[in-house]
Structures are given as structure tokens and as C-alpha cells.
Design a protein around this motif. Sequence first.
Motif, PDB file in Angstrom:
ATOM      1  N   ASP A   1    -102.364  46.833  45.090  1.00 41.92           N
ATOM      2  CA  ASP A   1    -103.640  47.492  44.826  1.00 41.92           C
ATOM      3  C   ASP A   1    -104.802  46.505  44.791  1.00 41.92           C
ATOM      4  OD1 ASP A   1    -102.421  49.988  44.610  1.00 41.92           O
ATOM      5  OD2 ASP A   1    -101.975  49.681  42.481  1.00 41.92           O
ATOM      6  N   TYR A   2    -104.545  45.256  45.130  1.00 42.36           N
ATOM      7  CA  TYR A   2    -105.549  44.207  45.047  1.00 42.36           C
ATOM      8  C   TYR A   2    -105.716  43.532  46.412  1.00 42.36           C
ATOM      9  CZ  TYR A   2    -104.497  44.761  40.065  1.00 42.36           C
ATOM     10  OH  TYR A   2    -104.294  45.269  38.816  1.00 42.36           O
TER      11      TYR A   2
ATOM     12  N   PHE B   1    -106.954  29.997  44.983  1.00 47.22           N
ATOM     13  CA  PHE B   1    -106.855  31.414  45.311  1.00 47.22           C
ATOM     14  C   PHE B   1    -107.578  32.263  44.273  1.00 47.22           C
ATOM     15  CE2 PHE B   1    -102.812  29.258  46.358  1.00 47.22           C
ATOM     16  CZ  PHE B   1    -102.924  29.260  47.747  1.00 47.22           C
ATOM     17  N   ALA B   2    -107.900  33.486  44.698  1.00 44.02           N
ATOM     18  CA  ALA B   2    -108.487  34.462  43.784  1.00 44.02           C
ATOM     19  C   ALA B   2    -107.828  35.810  44.017  1.00 44.02           C
ATOM     20  CB  ALA B   2    -109.993  34.566  43.987  1.00 44.02           C
ATOM     21  N   LEU B   3    -107.653  36.569  42.942  1.00 40.35           N
ATOM     22  CA  LEU B   3    -107.168  37.939  43.010  1.00 40.35           C
ATOM     23  C   LEU B   3    -108.383  38.856  42.835  1.00 40.35           C
ATOM     24  CD1 LEU B   3    -104.543  39.669  43.176  1.00 40.35           C
ATOM     25  CD2 LEU B   3    -104.582  39.736  40.675  1.00 40.35           C
TER      26      LEU B   3
ATOM     27  N   LYS C   1    -113.222  46.469  44.617  1.00 41.74           N
ATOM     28  CA  LYS C   1    -114.662  46.271  44.767  1.00 41.74           C
ATOM     29  C   LYS C   1    -115.001  44.820  45.099  1.00 41.74           C
ATOM     30  CE  LYS C   1    -115.839  49.979  41.519  1.00 41.74           C
ATOM     31  NZ  LYS C   1    -116.539  50.305  40.242  1.00 41.74           N
ATOM     32  N   ALA C   2    -113.942  44.020  45.301  1.00 34.80           N
ATOM     33  CA  ALA C   2    -114.087  42.588  45.598  1.00 34.80           C
ATOM     34  C   ALA C   2    -114.556  41.781  44.402  1.00 34.80           C
ATOM     35  CB  ALA C   2    -115.017  42.357  46.791  1.00 34.80           C
TER      36      ALA C   2
ATOM     37  N   ASP D   1     -93.497  44.592  50.681  1.00 35.40           N
ATOM     38  CA  ASP D   1     -93.924  45.442  49.564  1.00 35.40           C
ATOM     39  C   ASP D   1     -95.098  44.828  48.792  1.00 35.40           C
ATOM     40  OD1 ASP D   1     -92.860  43.444  47.979  1.00 35.40           O
ATOM     41  OD2 ASP D   1     -91.181  44.641  47.254  1.00 35.40           O
ATOM     42  N   GLN D   2     -95.604  43.707  49.296  1.00 34.68           N
ATOM     43  CA  GLN D   2     -96.788  43.044  48.748  1.00 34.68           C
ATOM     44  C   GLN D   2     -96.632  42.709  47.266  1.00 34.68           C
ATOM     45  OE1 GLN D   2    -100.243  45.334  49.885  1.00 34.68           O
ATOM     46  NE2 GLN D   2     -99.937  44.933  52.050  1.00 34.68           N
ATOM     47  N   SER D   3     -95.447  42.235  46.931  1.00 37.62           N
ATOM     48  CA  SER D   3     -95.205  41.769  45.570  1.00 37.62           C
ATOM     49  C   SER D   3     -95.117  40.246  45.512  1.00 37.62           C
ATOM     50  CB  SER D   3     -93.900  42.360  45.031  1.00 37.62           C
ATOM     51  OG  SER D   3     -92.792  41.919  45.798  1.00 37.62           O
ATOM     52  N   ARG D   4     -95.055  39.621  46.679  1.00 38.22           N
ATOM     53  CA  ARG D   4     -94.965  38.165  46.766  1.00 38.22           C
ATOM     54  C   ARG D   4     -95.841  37.672  47.910  1.00 38.22           C
ATOM     55  NH1 ARG D   4     -89.969  35.775  44.425  1.00 38.22           N
ATOM     56  NH2 ARG D   4     -88.933  37.406  43.222  1.00 38.22           N
ATOM     57  N   PHE D   5     -96.254  36.414  47.811  1.00 40.60           N
ATOM     58  CA  PHE D   5     -96.987  35.845  48.931  1.00 40.60           C
ATOM     59  C   PHE D   5     -96.731  34.353  49.024  1.00 40.60           C
ATOM     60  CE2 PHE D   5    -100.130  34.581  45.779  1.00 40.60           C
ATOM     61  CZ  PHE D   5    -100.774  33.479  46.332  1.00 40.60           C
TER      62      PHE D   5
END
Length: 236
Positions: A38-39, A51-53, A57-58, A93-97
Motif C-alpha cells: 500500500d506504499y 531510502f524512504a517509505l 500522497k507521496a 507480493d511486495q513484502s520484500r525488496f
Amino acid sequence: IASCLVGSEMCIRDSNNTFHRKVRFNADCPYDIVAFGDYFLANGCFNAKQFALLNSKADIIAEFGVFPGDNTGVEVENSFFLKNQTTLCTNLDQSRFVAAGYFHDQLVFYRFENNKIIKVREYFSMNAKMVSRHTKDGNQDIYSSSENDETTRTYRMLYSTKEHIYALYWGIANKDFGKTGKVCYILKFDWNGNLKEGFKVNNLLKNIAIDEISNCIYAVTYPEDERESILMKYEM
């Protein structure tokens, strides 16, 4: 899907590449952004963090990741990042990067758990051998970075599958480019950062795609002397 390369605006598109909206940043200037659940994840130089999360809305809701090695020059922010920039890749599943350095050999694994970013594993041994500059023209800040003979081209791209992440690695200094032969490496990791296999390829590859069902690698060769690129297939 989000895209933002060296700019202060992020374009939001859906999986069909349909444009939805633009988001403009007020101060920070991300260089690459990828969807992350969701990010969104961005790489740049956020108060000396890698890095930034971001939320939808950015807005930056978390900054994390310390630049590895010699941090001299981090005070010039964007110029420092240009020297130490990374490429980003998430799992399905966008839980890791994973992030990998273009000109330094950092390879770092993260997971997102209970709304926290957790570093899983990191490999690093080489600082970026580049020249970075920060100058001012009136009220305008000008950032630049340039390669030299000592600059080493390290990770070229990352490719994700459900179980693994593949990294295309050159490890060639500019002064040796064209002298060491056409050799590069494809490294296969699980999402916990454990090296599973490594492949030495007698070709200089520009990018790769992996078919784990057929157990093969598709690759595009790096064009030299203005020749055309060639699509290759390798058995793993």
C-alpha cells in the motif's frame, strides 16, 4: 505503479499503465520509485538515508538505510546519491525488496513486517570510485557526478521471481572495459539474502529475464562498437 527518475514529480499509473495522477514533492527529490504494498519505496538521499517509505500522497513516513562504506560527501546530498545510486526490485507480493549499487557492490535485502522495514542481509565491499560535485548558480543548486578510469560498473539490474532474486553483475572497471573479455555473472539469491547459485556467462549482458519453469535465462547482449544487441538463451 509509480515512476520518478531524477525529478520532483511522481506519476501514478495502474497495472494497465493507465495514468491516474501526478504527485509533486515539495523538498525531497527521489530518483526511482517502486510500488510496495500500500506504499511506495524511493531511493535518494533523504537526510543521509538511502531510502524512504511513502504513502499514496507521496508523504515520506519513514527514512531508513545507511549508505555503506565511506560516507564522505553525504553532506552534499543529491550529488552524493548520484555517486552511490542503487536499483530497486520487489518480490511479487511486495513484502520484500532488494537494492543493488550501480557503481559500488552493495546488495541489501529488506522485508516489511508489522509496518516496520527490517534489514535482512547486506553484502558490501567496494566504495564507488566516482567524482561527485555540488555547485551553486545564484539560488540554484547544481548536482553532478561523473565516472573516471577507476569507476567500476557493478550490478546492472535485478530480476525477481516468487522464490528468488537474480542479480546481473559486471564488476568491470572502466580502464579494463574491453580488455578483460566478455564475461559477467548472474547471482541467484533467495529473499532472505542467501546465495543459492552463481552463473558465469561468457558474454557481456545488458539485461536478463528468468524462466524458472523451463530453467533457462533469456538475456540481451551489451552492444559494442554500435553493433546491434542480440537476444540469447542460456540453460541454468
